[in-house]
Design a protein around this motif. Structure first.
Motif, PDB file in Angstrom:
ATOM      1  N   VAL A  82       0.862  -1.181   0.000  1.00 35.30           N
ATOM      2  CA  VAL A  82       0.000   0.000   0.000  1.00 35.30           C
ATOM      3  C   VAL A  82       0.896   1.228   0.000  1.00 35.30           C
ATOM      4  N   VAL A  83       0.561   2.235  -0.819  1.00 33.80           N
ATOM      5  CA  VAL A  83       1.320   3.483  -0.799  1.00 33.80           C
ATOM      6  C   VAL A  83       0.332   4.646  -0.858  1.00 33.80           C
ATOM      7  N   CYS A  84       0.480   5.588   0.076  1.00 42.04           N
ATOM      8  CA  CYS A  84      -0.431   6.727   0.152  1.00 42.04           C
ATOM      9  C   CYS A  84       0.238   7.856   0.914  1.00 42.04           C
ATOM     10  N   VAL A  85      -0.476   8.947   1.121  1.00 43.11           N
ATOM     11  CA  VAL A  85       0.109  10.138   1.732  1.00 43.11           C
ATOM     12  C   VAL A  85       0.332   9.965   3.234  1.00 43.11           C
ATOM     13  N   SER A  86      -0.451   9.106   3.883  1.00 39.04           N
ATOM     14  CA  SER A  86      -0.439   8.993   5.333  1.00 39.04           C
ATOM     15  C   SER A  86       0.207   7.695   5.792  1.00 39.04           C
ATOM     16  N   PRO A  87       1.262   7.754   6.605  1.00 36.44           N
ATOM     17  CA  PRO A  87       1.859   6.523   7.136  1.00 36.44           C
ATOM     18  C   PRO A  87       0.860   5.685   7.940  1.00 36.44           C
ATOM     19  N   ILE A  88      -0.005   6.343   8.680  1.00 35.00           N
ATOM     20  CA  ILE A  88      -0.994   5.631   9.488  1.00 35.00           C
ATOM     21  C   ILE A  88      -1.954   4.856   8.596  1.00 35.00           C
ATOM     22  N   ALA A  89      -2.480   5.510   7.562  1.00 34.02           N
ATOM     23  CA  ALA A  89      -3.430   4.854   6.672  1.00 34.02           C
ATOM     24  C   ALA A  89      -2.767   3.737   5.869  1.00 34.02           C
ATOM     25  N   ALA A  90      -1.521   3.944   5.462  1.00 30.32           N
ATOM     26  CA  ALA A  90      -0.809   2.891   4.728  1.00 30.32           C
ATOM     27  C   ALA A  90      -0.682   1.640   5.576  1.00 30.32           C
ATOM     28  N   GLU A  91      -0.360   1.795   6.849  1.00 34.05           N
ATOM     29  CA  GLU A  91      -0.226   0.638   7.740  1.00 34.05           C
ATOM     30  C   GLU A  91      -1.574  -0.034   7.970  1.00 34.05           C
ATOM     31  N   VAL A  92      -2.651   0.739   8.033  1.00 29.39           N
ATOM     32  CA  VAL A  92      -3.991   0.161   8.152  1.00 29.39           C
ATOM     33  C   VAL A  92      -4.272  -0.750   6.964  1.00 29.39           C
ATOM     34  N   GLY A  93      -3.974  -0.274   5.756  1.00 25.96           N
ATOM     35  CA  GLY A  93      -4.204  -1.083   4.568  1.00 25.96           C
ATOM     36  C   GLY A  93      -3.371  -2.347   4.558  1.00 25.96           C
ATOM     37  N   ALA A  94      -2.099  -2.237   4.944  1.00 26.01           N
ATOM     38  CA  ALA A  94      -1.229  -3.409   4.973  1.00 26.01           C
ATOM     39  C   ALA A  94      -1.721  -4.432   5.988  1.00 26.01           C
ATOM     40  N   ALA A  95      -2.230  -3.960   7.125  1.00 27.93           N
ATOM     41  CA  ALA A  95      -2.758  -4.880   8.137  1.00 27.93           C
ATOM     42  C   ALA A  95      -3.961  -5.653   7.610  1.00 27.93           C
ATOM     43  N   ILE A  96      -4.793  -4.997   6.829  1.00 29.26           N
ATOM     44  CA  ILE A  96      -5.936  -5.688   6.213  1.00 29.26           C
ATOM     45  C   ILE A  96      -5.443  -6.760   5.240  1.00 29.26           C
ATOM     46  N   LEU A  97      -4.416  -6.457   4.460  1.00 29.32           N
ATOM     47  CA  LEU A  97      -3.851  -7.462   3.558  1.00 29.32           C
ATOM     48  C   LEU A  97      -3.286  -8.643   4.348  1.00 29.32           C
ATOM     49  N   ARG A  98      -2.642  -8.362   5.462  1.00 30.56           N
ATOM     50  CA  ARG A  98      -2.079  -9.444   6.280  1.00 30.56           C
ATOM     51  C   ARG A  98      -3.161 -10.324   6.871  1.00 30.56           C
ATOM     52  N   ARG A  99      -4.357  -9.761   7.082  1.00 31.12           N
ATOM     53  CA  ARG A  99      -5.459 -10.556   7.641  1.00 31.12           C
ATOM     54  C   ARG A  99      -6.218 -11.326   6.569  1.00 31.12           C
ATOM     55  N   GLY A 100      -5.736 -11.288   5.336  1.00 22.57           N
ATOM     56  CA  GLY A 100      -6.382 -12.039   4.269  1.00 22.57           C
ATOM     57  C   GLY A 100      -7.316 -11.230   3.400  1.00 22.57           C
ATOM     58  N   GLY A 101      -7.401  -9.938   3.639  1.00 18.97           N
ATOM     59  CA  GLY A 101      -8.211  -9.094   2.777  1.00 18.97           C
ATOM     60  C   GLY A 101      -7.562  -8.892   1.427  1.00 18.97           C
ATOM     61  N   ASN A 102      -8.374  -8.578   0.453  1.00 21.93           N
ATOM     62  CA  ASN A 102      -7.820  -8.301  -0.875  1.00 21.93           C
ATOM     63  C   ASN A 102      -7.595  -6.805  -1.048  1.00 21.93           C
ATOM     64  N   ALA A 103      -7.208  -6.400  -2.248  1.00 23.53           N
ATOM     65  CA  ALA A 103      -6.865  -4.995  -2.488  1.00 23.53           C
ATOM     66  C   ALA A 103      -8.056  -4.071  -2.282  1.00 23.53           C
ATOM     67  N   VAL A 104      -9.260  -4.529  -2.608  1.00 19.15           N
ATOM     68  CA  VAL A 104     -10.437  -3.693  -2.399  1.00 19.15           C
ATOM     69  C   VAL A 104     -10.727  -3.535  -0.912  1.00 19.15           C
ATOM     70  N   ASP A 105     -10.622  -4.621  -0.155  1.00 16.63           N
ATOM     71  CA  ASP A 105     -10.780  -4.507   1.299  1.00 16.63           C
ATOM     72  C   ASP A 105      -9.803  -3.477   1.860  1.00 16.63           C
ATOM     73  N   ALA A 106      -8.542  -3.581   1.431  1.00 16.39           N
ATOM     74  CA  ALA A 106      -7.527  -2.644   1.909  1.00 16.39           C
ATOM     75  C   ALA A 106      -7.854  -1.216   1.494  1.00 16.39           C
ATOM     76  N   ALA A 107      -8.374  -1.042   0.276  1.00 15.54           N
ATOM     77  CA  ALA A 107      -8.711   0.297  -0.206  1.00 15.54           C
ATOM     78  C   ALA A 107      -9.822   0.927   0.629  1.00 15.54           C
ATOM     79  N   VAL A 108     -10.822   0.142   0.987  1.00 18.34           N
ATOM     80  CA  VAL A 108     -11.905   0.661   1.834  1.00 18.34           C
ATOM     81  C   VAL A 108     -11.359   1.091   3.183  1.00 18.34           C
ATOM     82  N   ALA A 109     -10.506   0.254   3.776  1.00 18.28           N
ATOM     83  CA  ALA A 109      -9.933   0.585   5.079  1.00 18.28           C
ATOM     84  C   ALA A 109      -9.033   1.812   4.998  1.00 18.28           C
TER      85      ALA A 109
END
Length: 562
Positions: free
Chosen positions: A38-65
């Protein structure tokens, strides 16, 4: 540093010894890997997206988060009170676009801004928000994890608070100190902890926003459009003189649209269709460039710069002439045809600029803000998401919904303000983008996905108002035409021309005096335009499948991997 003034042109020249073709290394950082990123302007939001991917979410799940987390951690543009576009490329599905652009309230007159009495900094400038329905539609179509699980990280960030980094502190302090920021609820929500100045390390707690997000998590988008949040929005409209009604909110729908598909140099490029102007304008420019060999001239040659300015000039004229909400305005099919682009390209003179007034003589011209954010995601299975969403100006209209903790957009200013009046300073008044009840305002947002032989090879996009499309063009050409390394594709200097004003804006680079002088001799008017938007991008190596995420540091940027 010294200023050069020639024939009405102001250019900032830097007396440095670094060759012009080398970009500033500090403008981008990159990270390689084989899994989701995940790459975005906010370090906090980027880590949120990566955590969703680690939990088995796909790219859309990560994008929503990530989108909900940005509403907390980057309130300048991250939002639930705005709108945007999400491009989705999946190995199992055709590339698609989820469009959640705001719409005009039914009560808005065509001449809302014509007399200058309504400003961008009041509730009347707010369009009906689309973000929550857009994220819900994307999740419904492609998501895997439960909706509540995707909203939960943003709730925790809002309720417990976040540590403000330097970029967010600068952003908050800038809007706090702006005399246009007058709305009492806004000032209450974003008051510095010491009442004087935001600084890195401060804590930003948003309890009201946390409660709003909790309602969205529990009740889905209906909480926002027909439930308790909708009631708060309507009360705010009544208190602040806005135009959005309960009926406007109830009627809002996000849409899944077929992307604009562009073939260039053997690659398949997908970008959003109208009401975004990005895909069609990008297609016009790439099709004009298709028959030209820019690579032989070199990326930083005067011929390349001249050609790009002329291509941009022509494409943006057609953007003004034809593009708007397709539900209200017929979009000519020829705009994406190669034959039409070749005819436009044939009008480019190789050694002389074409005045913008000559490009579109049929459009009458009289003499005479922007804050968005973009993020790119790819998961371990190759699904990619490119999302750009916005409040329009920085912090939107700077009206906060009392009790709900979120900001409203000022997207109504993206309609043409004075119907029939197009001016040489860049104000457009052409009919396709004039206000009408329920109409979507034209956008420049251009989240883009590039594929080769069915596999994603590049995910990109940018904020920046009308500069967005040209920023994306520059990133694409850097990679697909010139074969530049990923980090340099993003950090390299960019340029922008938008038909009117008839001025090319160039990012300041070292030792460009000769390039500037030669372009001036060819008749171009130039100015240093500061930096264009932060184009957070992901590049995929076709041979190895390794992903290189690049955070564009023009504003701020962070990369997080699963």
């Amino acid at each position: 540093m010294r200023l050069l003034a020639t024939a009405g042109v102001v250019w900032v020249a830097l007396t440095l010894s670094v060759p012009a073709q080398k970009a500033e290394p500090s403008l981008a950082t990159s990270r390689e890997g084989e899994k989701g990123v995940v790459v975005c302007v906010s370090p906090i939001a980027a880590e949120v997206g990566a955590a969703i991917l680690r939990r088995g979410g796909n790219a859309v799940d990560a994008a929503v988060a990530v989108a909900f987390a940005l509403a907390v951690s980057w309130p300048e543009a991250g939002n639930i009170g705005g709108g945007g576009f999400m491009m989705i490329a999946s190995p199992r599905h055709a590339v698609t676009c989820v469009e959640f652009r705001e719409t005009s309230p039914r009560a808005a007159p065509e001449n809302l801004f014509a007399d200058g009495k309504v400003s961008a900094w009041e509730a009347k400038a707010a369009g009906v928000p689309g973000t929550v329905r857009g994220l819900a539609l994307a999740h419904q179509r492609f998501g895997q994890l439960p909706w509540e699980e995707l909203v939960a990280p943003a709730i925790e960030l809002a309720e417990k608070g976040i540590t403000v980094n330097a970029a967010l502190a600068r952003s908050l302090q800038r809007v706090w100190g702006d005399p246009k920021t007058t709305h009492a609820e806004f000032r209450r929500l974003f008051s510095p902890p010491d009442g004087r100045r935001w600084q890195a390390g401060d804590r930003l707690i948003q309890k009201d926003l946390g409660r709003t997000l909790r309602l969205i998590a529990q009740q889905g988008p209906e909480a926002f459009y027909t439930g308790p949040i909708a009631e708060m929005i309507v009360r705010e409209m009544q208190a602040s003189g806005g135009l959005i009604t309960a009926e406007d909110l109830k009627a809002y729908r996000a849409q899944e649209r077929t992307p604009i598909h562009i073939q260039f140099r053997g690659y398949d490029i997908y970008a959003p269709p109208p009401p975004s102007s990005g895909g069609i304008t990008l297609a016009l420019m790439l099709h004009m460039l298709e028959g030209m060999d820019l690579k032989s001239h070199g990326r930083w040659s005067v011929d390349t710069y001249h050609t790009l300015i002329e291509v941009m000039r022509r494409a943006y004229a057609d953007r003004a002439r034809y593009l708007g909400d397709p539900d209200f305005t017929p979009i000519p099919a020829h705009l994406t045809s190669r034959e039409y682009a070749r005819r436009l390209a044939a009008t480019i003179r190789p050694d002389k600029a074409t005045p913008s007034a000559e490009v579109a003589p049929d459009l009458p011209v009289l003499p005479e803000g922007e804050s968005t954010t973009h993020f790119s995601i790819i998961d371990r299975h190759g699904m990619a998401v490119s999302t750009t969403y916005t409040l329009e100006n920085s912090y939107g209209c700077r009206v906060a919904v009392r009790g709900a903790g979120f900001l409203l957009n000022n997207e109504m200013t993206d309609f043409n303000p004075r119907p029939g009046v197009t001016t040489a300073d860049g104000r457009i008044g052409t009919p396709p983008n004039c206000i009408a009840p329920g109409k979507r305002m034209l956008s420049s947002m251009t989240p883009t996905v590039v594929c080769h032989k069915g596999r994603v090879v590049l995910v990109t996009g940018s904020p920046g108002g009308r500069t967005i499309i040209n920023t994306v063009l520059c990133v694409l050409l850097n990679r697909l035409e010139f074969g530049m390394p990923p980090e340099q594709c993003v950090s390299a200097p960019r340029l922008h021309h938008q038909w009117f004003p008839d001025v090319a804006r160039l990012e300041v680079t070292p030792n460009q005096k000769e390039l500037v002088a030669t372009l001036q001799r060819r008749g171009h008017r130039l100015m240093s335009g500061g930096r264009q938007g932060d184009a957070h991008s992901i590049f995929v190596d076709q041979a190895t499948g390794r992903r290189t995420a690049v955070a564009d540091r023009r504003i701020d940027g962070a990369i997080a991997a699963e």
